[in-house]
Design an enzyme around this catalytic site. Structure first.
Site, PDB file in Angstrom:
ATOM      1  N   LYS A  85     -11.592  25.835  47.645  1.00  0.00           N
ATOM      2  CA  LYS A  85     -10.374  26.056  46.858  1.00  0.00           C
ATOM      3  C   LYS A  85      -9.798  24.695  46.454  1.00  0.00           C
ATOM      4  CE  LYS A  85      -6.034  28.757  47.032  1.00  0.00           C
ATOM      5  NZ  LYS A  85      -5.202  29.649  47.881  1.00  0.00           N
ATOM      6  N   SER A 160      -4.014  34.102  45.758  1.00  0.00           N
ATOM      7  CA  SER A 160      -4.214  32.977  44.869  1.00  0.00           C
ATOM      8  C   SER A 160      -5.614  32.372  44.928  1.00  0.00           C
ATOM      9  CB  SER A 160      -3.200  31.883  45.200  1.00  0.00           C
ATOM     10  OG  SER A 160      -3.439  31.362  46.502  1.00  0.00           O
ATOM     11  N   SER A 184      -3.358  35.299  50.400  1.00  0.00           N
ATOM     12  CA  SER A 184      -4.219  34.714  49.374  1.00  0.00           C
ATOM     13  C   SER A 184      -5.702  34.609  49.711  1.00  0.00           C
ATOM     14  CB  SER A 184      -3.709  33.327  48.988  1.00  0.00           C
ATOM     15  OG  SER A 184      -2.659  33.457  48.081  1.00  0.00           O
TER      16      SER A 184
HETATM   17  N1  GLN Z   1       0.812  36.115  46.564  1.00  0.00           N
HETATM   18  C1  GLN Z   1       1.662  35.450  47.510  1.00  0.00           C
HETATM   19  C2  GLN Z   1       2.513  34.446  46.780  1.00  0.00           C
HETATM   20  O1  GLN Z   1       2.489  34.433  45.609  1.00  0.00           O
HETATM   21  C3  GLN Z   1       0.835  34.779  48.559  1.00  0.00           C
HETATM   22  C4  GLN Z   1       0.175  33.544  48.085  1.00  0.00           C
HETATM   23  C5  GLN Z   1      -0.639  32.851  49.122  1.00  0.00           C
HETATM   24  O2  GLN Z   1      -0.998  33.423  50.160  1.00  0.00           O
HETATM   25  N2  GLN Z   1      -0.909  31.595  48.875  1.00  0.00           N
HETATM   26  O3  GLN Z   1       3.224  33.684  47.343  1.00  0.00           O
END
Ligand code: GLN
Length: 485
Positions: A85, A160, A184
């Site tokens: 990532k 994400s 995410s």
């Molecule tokens: N979708 C969640 C957010 O937008 C979690 C994102 C994540 O785990 N990095 O914050």
């Protein structure tokens, strides 16, 4: 445009490839070249990567092959391509967090997890796309355009860590690393039909992970199978003196536990996450019930359990995570990293750089967080959210007195259409309603594919456990993998 072209990911798993490379039956070079060819043929459609580091990958593969020739064991990930990532620092290789504000920045060091992948013989193959600074659930909030779901190019891969999930689903790499602050890793794993593990907070080093919300962030693996996820987790887990939140305790590998089955395991199905106001789509609910039956058939004692405070996880998260983000992202000031937009005074330069460098979701989070922390509102918002967090920890503790493992959906629906939720932040936030509570508690959780929804797209179910229960979780996930349709 929704061209369905099936789980693309075919190709040997990581365990199999590493065994072949270690024994000299295959060269790491041939493994890497095969994956680079797959990337060349489909990456234009999927856009899993911000950058494919082909030259570095071939060089790393050659070093693995040289070790084998000289009779040295390159390690458990020998020659296995691993996608990273793009919020994990890679020495000399751009690390963008899919944000304009980091344009041109090359970290001077590797994240600890990246060093560990290399030390185990793994071959970093590229940096994967994400929602900017990991804020999002669809990988549409990337400054470099969305990633598409390899199962259906009209749909999102989740987020994400959408690029990391899609890379494994498309067969671009047998393994990848993501980060999970509120879901995410698990949510994109579910939407892409792969396995994703969020480890216990502090069990995997966050040194060199660009911070989003430091009390929640955790690095973890994606893989095509439970055994492969365990392989990568076992390679990256353990104490790291460079991360002050790292747990100073010996690491217990999970792979030896995978064959233990579910006999006698006490499994609680979280009632709040199956019906009531947080209920998932009916097709997803049916898969969770089927998973409960599969665990019972394997000898587990399955019952319902209530975790009442889980209802408030989402609200607490959207105060705590933005509050921490507003502080963490203050370092992107036009001086220390990446983008600078010049202006007559320092203040104006900072404003211009941040205005040009951050996308709309990141700006929204910074403003929400700054507001939640401001004098006069701190107690009502941030302070209250912290108290809810304590309640969640207590409710989980009560549940784990009676159960070894909890079961829930990973995400309310299968992969949605690109664009379907991008105009409505609240609807987007609801994607993580089942995953957020484990981040707030600091507990591990895994998403494992368990059949498909009404639209034929993958459904993931989530297994949750108390701190340091990764072995039990992966072992239960292996039971579901075995039973999956
Ligand atoms: N979708 C969640 C957010 O937008 C979690 C994102 C994540 O785990 N990095 O914050």
């Amino acid at each position: 445009m929704s061209s369905t072209s099936g789980p693309p990911g075919a190709g040997a798993g990581a365990l199999e490839l590493a065994a072949a490379v270690r024994s000299g039956a295959r060269t790491a070079r041939s493994v890497v070249e095969e994956h680079l060819e797959r990337i060349a043929s489909r990456e234009g459609d999927v856009h899993a990567f911000n950058e494919v580091t082909s030259a570095e990958a071939v060089e790393a593969a050659d070093a693995v092959d040289a070790a084998v020739r000289e009779g040295r064991d390159p390690g458990p990930l020998a020659g296995v391509p691993v996608a990273l990532k793009d919020n994990l620092c890679t020495r000399g290789v751009p690390t963008t967090c899919s944000s304009r504000i980091l344009e041109g920045w090359r970290p001077p060091y590797d994240a600890t997890v990246v060093s560990l992948v290399r030390a185990a013989g793994g071959v970093p193959i590229g940096k994967t796309n994400l929602d900017e600074f990991a804020m999002g659930s669809s990988t549409e909030n990337s400054a470099f355009g969305p990633t598409r779901n390899p199962h259906d190019l009209g749909r999102v891969p989740g987020g994400s860590s959408g690029g990391s999930a899609a890379a494994v689903a498309a067969g671009f790499a047998p393994l990848s690393l993501g980060s999970d602050t509120g879901g995410s890793i698990r949510q994109p794993a579910a939407l892409c039909g792969v396995v994703g593990l969020k480890p216990t907070y502090g069990r995997v080093s966050r040194y060199g992970l660009v911070a989003f919300a430091s009390s929640l962030d955790q690095v973890g693996p994606f893989a095509g199978s439970v055994a492969d996820a365990a392989l990568l987790y076992d390679a990256i887990g353990g104490h790291d003196a460079h991360d002050s939140t790292s747990i100073p305790r010996a690491f217990e590998p999970t792979s030896p536990e995978l064959g233990l089955g579910a006999d006698g395991l006490r499994v609680g199905v979280i009632s709040e996450m199956l019906d009531g106001s947080l209920a998932p789509g009916p097709d997803v609910a049916r898969r969770v019930s089927a998973a409960a039956e599969a665990l019972a058939a394997a000898g587990a004692k399955v019952d319902e359990v209530s975790v009442p405070a889980a209802n408030y996880g989402l609200s607490a998260y959207y105060l705590i995570a933005p509050a921490e983000a507003s502080s963490n992202l203050a370092r992107f000031d036009g001086v220390r990293y990446g983008l600078r937009v010049d202006a007559p005074t320092t203040g104006e330069m900072q404003r211009a750089s941040r205005t040009a460098g951050f996308g709309p979701e990141v700006k929204r989070r910074i403003m929400l967080g700054t507001y939640a922390l401001s004098a006069g509102y701190y107690d009502a918002y941030y302070g209250k959210a912290l108290r809810v967090r304590t309640l969640i920890v207590a409710d989980f503790a009560a549940a784990y007195e009676r159960f070894d493992v909890l079961l829930s959906p990973t995400s309310p629906t299968t992969a949605f259409e690109i664009g379907a939720k991008s105009d409505d932040p609240l609807t987007m936030y609801l994607n993580d309603v089942y995953t957020i509570p484990s981040n707030l508690a600091g507990h591990p959780a895994v998403s494992v594919p368990f059949g498909v929804g009404d639209d034929g797209l993958p459904v993931g179910v989530q297994l949750l456990g108390p701190a340091l229960s990764e072995g039990t979780l992966l072992r239960s996930a292996a039971v579901l993998e075995e039973a999956a349709p």
